[in-house]
Design a protein around this motif. Structure first.
Motif, PDB file in Angstrom:
ATOM      1  N   LYS A  87       0.856  -1.213   0.033  1.00  0.00           N
ATOM      2  CA  LYS A  87       0.012   0.034  -0.058  1.00  0.00           C
ATOM      3  C   LYS A  87       0.841   1.150  -0.027  1.00  0.00           C
TER       4      LYS A  87
ATOM      5  N   ASN B  64     -15.038  -4.864   1.727  1.00  0.00           N
ATOM      6  CA  ASN B  64     -13.494  -4.380   1.727  1.00  0.00           C
ATOM      7  C   ASN B  64     -12.525  -5.327   2.878  1.00  0.00           C
TER       8      ASN B  64
ATOM      9  N   GLU C  62     -10.330  -7.915   1.714  1.00  0.00           N
ATOM     10  CA  GLU C  62      -9.031  -8.365   1.001  1.00  0.00           C
ATOM     11  C   GLU C  62      -8.448  -6.941   1.039  1.00  0.00           C
ATOM     12  N   CYS C  63      -7.044  -6.862   1.179  1.00  0.00           N
ATOM     13  CA  CYS C  63      -6.355  -5.754   0.907  1.00  0.00           C
ATOM     14  C   CYS C  63      -5.915  -5.623  -0.840  1.00  0.00           C
ATOM     15  N   GLU C  64      -6.359  -4.473  -1.367  1.00  0.00           N
ATOM     16  CA  GLU C  64      -6.203  -4.451  -2.724  1.00  0.00           C
ATOM     17  C   GLU C  64      -4.704  -4.476  -3.310  1.00  0.00           C
TER      18      GLU C  64
ATOM     19  N   GLU D  59      -5.699   7.635  -8.148  1.00  0.00           N
ATOM     20  CA  GLU D  59      -6.939   6.511  -7.472  1.00  0.00           C
ATOM     21  C   GLU D  59      -8.127   7.723  -7.642  1.00  0.00           C
TER      22      GLU D  59
END
Length: 288
Positions: free
Chosen positions: A57, A284, A286-288, A68
């Motif tokens: 991240k 949300n 799962e860590c993208e 983003e």
């Protein structure tokens, strides 16, 4: 016609399939690239929160600064922040019709253009601003500064630039300094704000307040008396709308420990092996 026939006789894949293999960076190349360049990125609390939440991240958001799309809630938060800054700099409360114009203009800057969505978010922003102006604005110190940018260095890691932007800095007649960060979204309780992480680190909220106190201490050679989080979307009856504490040496030391670890881990390349501590909610997970 002859040329076309000759080209097609060689088979369509010759012209569809890529003939040059795509370049793929190896992990070691990424590690070396980061080690050479990370010192150029200012160390902010958002950067540290990203890094200790998930190293990738940090890599994409803080280091590469990958663009983003802002979520609706972030757009609302930014618009409320900007409007409060406008009021603080003007030094007076604008009339309601002007305030609504400012809010809608700020929302449009954040990319909100659909009329129904714009009206809904403007209504939410006006409600939050109304509570803030009625409950907090009359009690602000006369000597105050909004959106104060601070940059400093520490002799313990002179190659790093430390940076932060404080929403509101107040100075009272007794020379005490109070810093406030405006928060949008759901209210957080004292227990949630102060809860240490599984690694024994400061929470994201406490790290933010510690960073502000640390920057003021480096810049002015004096401490911050009170550090506050104000949840501006909270109603007047919400008892947890304002969180207030004093950041002492213990919290500053934990922050400094984090900065040293950040520095050493990036220098050595060990950051790529760090665990992701993403805590999801709703969809949300799962860590993208």
């Amino acid at each position: 016609s002859e040329t076309e026939g000759e080209l097609l006789s060689q088979g369509a894949p010759s012209y569809i399939a890529p003939t040059i293999p795509a370049e793929q960076a190896t992990l070691q190349e990424v590690v070396s690239f980061v080690a050479e360049r990370y010192e150029d990125t200012k160390v902010s609390v958002t950067l540290l929160n990203n890094f200790f939440g998930c190293p990738w991240k940090w890599y994409f958001r803080s280091f590469l600064k990958l663009p983003e799309v802002k979520s609706v809630s972030l757009a609302l938060g930014s618009a409320v922040h900007s409007t409060i800054e406008h009021i603080l700099k003007a030094g007076t409360q604008p009339p309601l019709d002007l305030l609504k114009e400012i809010v809608e203009s700020e929302l449009e800057k954040e990319g909100v253009s659909e009329p129904v969505e714009l009206r809904r978010l403007a209504k939410d922003a006006m409600a939050a601003l109304g509570t803030w102006m009625e409950t907090y604005y009359p009690h602000l110190a006369k000597d105050r500064q909004s959106e104060r940018s601070l940059q400093a260095k520490d002799d313990r890691f002179p190659h790093l630039s430390l940076y932060g932007k404080i929403d509101l800095t107040e100075r009272f007649p007794d020379e005490s300094i109070v810093v406030t960060d405006f928060k949008t979204g759901g209210v957080k309780t004292k227990g949630v704000i102060e809860k240490a992480t599984d690694e024994g680190r400061l929470s994201d909220y406490m790290r933010q307040l510690a960073m502000y106190s640390y920057l003021v201490r480096l810049a002015e050679k004096k401490g911050v008396a009170r550090s506050r989080l104000l949840f501006v979307e909270a109603g007047q009856e919400e008892k947890n709308a304002l969180y207030e504490t004093h950041i002492g040496d213990e919290q500053i030391d934990l922050l400094i420990r984090d900065i040293i670890e950040y520095d050493e881990t990036l220098k050595s390349g060990e950051w790529v092996g760090r665990e992701c501590h993403h805590k999801g909610y709703g969809d949300n997970t799962e860590c993208e």
